[in-house]
Motif scaffolding. Structure first.
Motif: not given
Ligand SMILES: NC(=O)c1ccc[n+]([C@@H]2O[C@H](COP(=O)([O-])OP(=O)(O)OC[C@H]3O[C@@H](n4cnc5c(N)ncnc54)[C@H](OP(=O)(O)O)[C@@H]3O)[C@@H](O)[C@H]2O)c1
Length: 367
Positions: A129, A132, A160-161, A164-166, A185-186, A226, A246-247, A269, A292, A313
């Protein structure tokens, strides 16, 4: 030779299962793949060869191993069941001789973001991450330059702020932009994210919102939720804006590209890997390019940093900056842009800018 392994998993179930098992992917429905994925064992995918540091000439070797669970299953099943499957996949990496293990896509999203998995395994673990974040922010900066949007006065939104990534991407962007919207959302979690972003040295005016319609204020959008289904729709976007998605699965609905030819949507990414790399597996990128998060695992192997690097996270700005510096030293680079799996050309960008100008003029004239 130093080694690494990287865990992948099916994201778009039918398409991705077909990449390894053409017949199964063809005959099973998406719901059946979701269901059977729970009972499937980890799968050896391929050997990765030809990664060579531009700085030291060191070569490394790696493997793709697959956790069979789909994103939907990872969110539906009890966390301990998902951890068990990821740990089993990690054990396969250990048997192959990997010295560090990367957790791809949802294997780093579930639960505590790699902490439990890292504790259970002997091999060190990283989610990827940190790099990323570095590459996503770089991509948005570069897209802003190409679209002639001055970042210092721009309004940026991070969707998605609270994630972890946001959260850490928002902290970096808020050091450079005029205004930043933290979207989620929260409300309560967004307020906490706003406090973190402010404490990390923001110069931007900060806003929080749970309403996707606030995206219309932004010229630059980084989206990294996510969510299993798309969250950004055509009507959310202003003409001439850039969305870096990035999602995985994607946050931007596929029909946005068709409905909004005045907006630039780019995949976040993607990086160029140094050396004549061969993944011996098609994960949907052109030759020589990786996500990434995969690249972070490779950089750590090239650097001989066999330690739990990005886990949990709460990402650190220091690690984001360090991995970006190490990656650049070994020859990893932000790759050219792609949009919905097609290369973005200079002509495409020029067309988006011209159409955006036209739409803005029409909006001003009230048409
Ligand atoms: N491209 C790349 O190289 C790469 C690398 C790593 C990860 N990723 C992708 O990055 C994404 C996020 O990873 P992360 O580790 O940061 O995840 P994370 O820490 O779980 O954060 C997810 C975020 O998404 C929000 N969310 C979840 N469901 C939602 C919905 N239905 N509508 C709106 N917001 C929603 C969550 O909000 P709440 O606080 O409200 O739950 C939270 O802010 C994933 O899709 C992952 O596959 C991509």
């Amino acid at each position: 030779m130093d080694t690494f392994a990287f865990i992948i998993h099916p994201i778009n179930p039918k398409r991705d299962v077909q990449r390894k098992f053409p017949l199964l992917g063809k005959v099973l429905t998406e719901r059946q793949i979701d269901f059977f994925s729970t009972f499937f064992p980890p799968v050896y995918i391929s050997e990765i060869t030809g990664i060579v540091s531009q700085a030291t000439g060191k070569e490394i070797k790696g493997w793709f191993v697959a956790c069979p669970l789909t994103p939907r299953r990872m969110l539906e099943l009890p966390e301990r069941v998902v951890y068990r499957k990821i740990i089993q996949t990690g054990r396969m990496a250990e048997r192959l001789g990997a010295k560090i293990l990367g957790l791809g896509a949802f294997t780093s999203v579930v639960g505590d973001g790699g902490i439990t998995v890292a504790k259970a395994l002997d091999v060190p673990v990283t989610t990827g991450d940190s790099y990323t974040v570095a590459i996503a922010v770089d991509a948005l900066r570069e897209a802003a330059r190409l679209m002639e949007i001055p970042l210092a006065s721009a309004t940026v939104a991070v969707v998605g702020a609270t994630g972890a990534i946001g959260r850490i991407s928002a902290a970096l962007l808020a050091r450079e932009a005029g205004e930043v919207y933290l979207i989620g959302r929260r409300q309560h979690a967004l307020e906490a994210a706003r406090a973190d972003v402010a404490a990390a040295g923001a110069r931007a005016v900060l806003h929080v919102s749970t309403d996707m319609r606030d995206l219309r204020h932004a010229q630059l959008i980084l989206t990294v939720t996510s969510a299993l289904d798309a969250v950004i729709e055509p009507e959310h976007l202003q003409p001439g804006s850039v969305v870096c998605d990035v999602a995985r699965p994607r946050d931007v609905a596929a029909h946005v590209a068709a409905a909004r030819d005045d907006v630039l949507v780019i995949d976040g990414g993607m990086v160029e890997v140094p050396g004549p790399v061969d993944f011996h597996f098609d994960f949907g990128f052109p030759p020589g390019k990786a996500y990434a998060c995969m690249a972070e695992t490779m950089v750590l192997a090239l650097e001989g940093r066999f330690e739990d690097y990005t886990v949990g996270k709460a990402l650190s700005l220091a690690r984001v900056e360090e991995i970006a510096r190490l990656a650049s030293k070994h020859g990893f680079r932000l790759s050219g842009f792609r949009s919905f799996e097609k290369a973005v050309t200079a002509e495409h960008i020029a067309r988006v800018r011209a159409l955006a100008q036209e739409r803005r003029r029409a909006q001003r004239l009230g048409r």
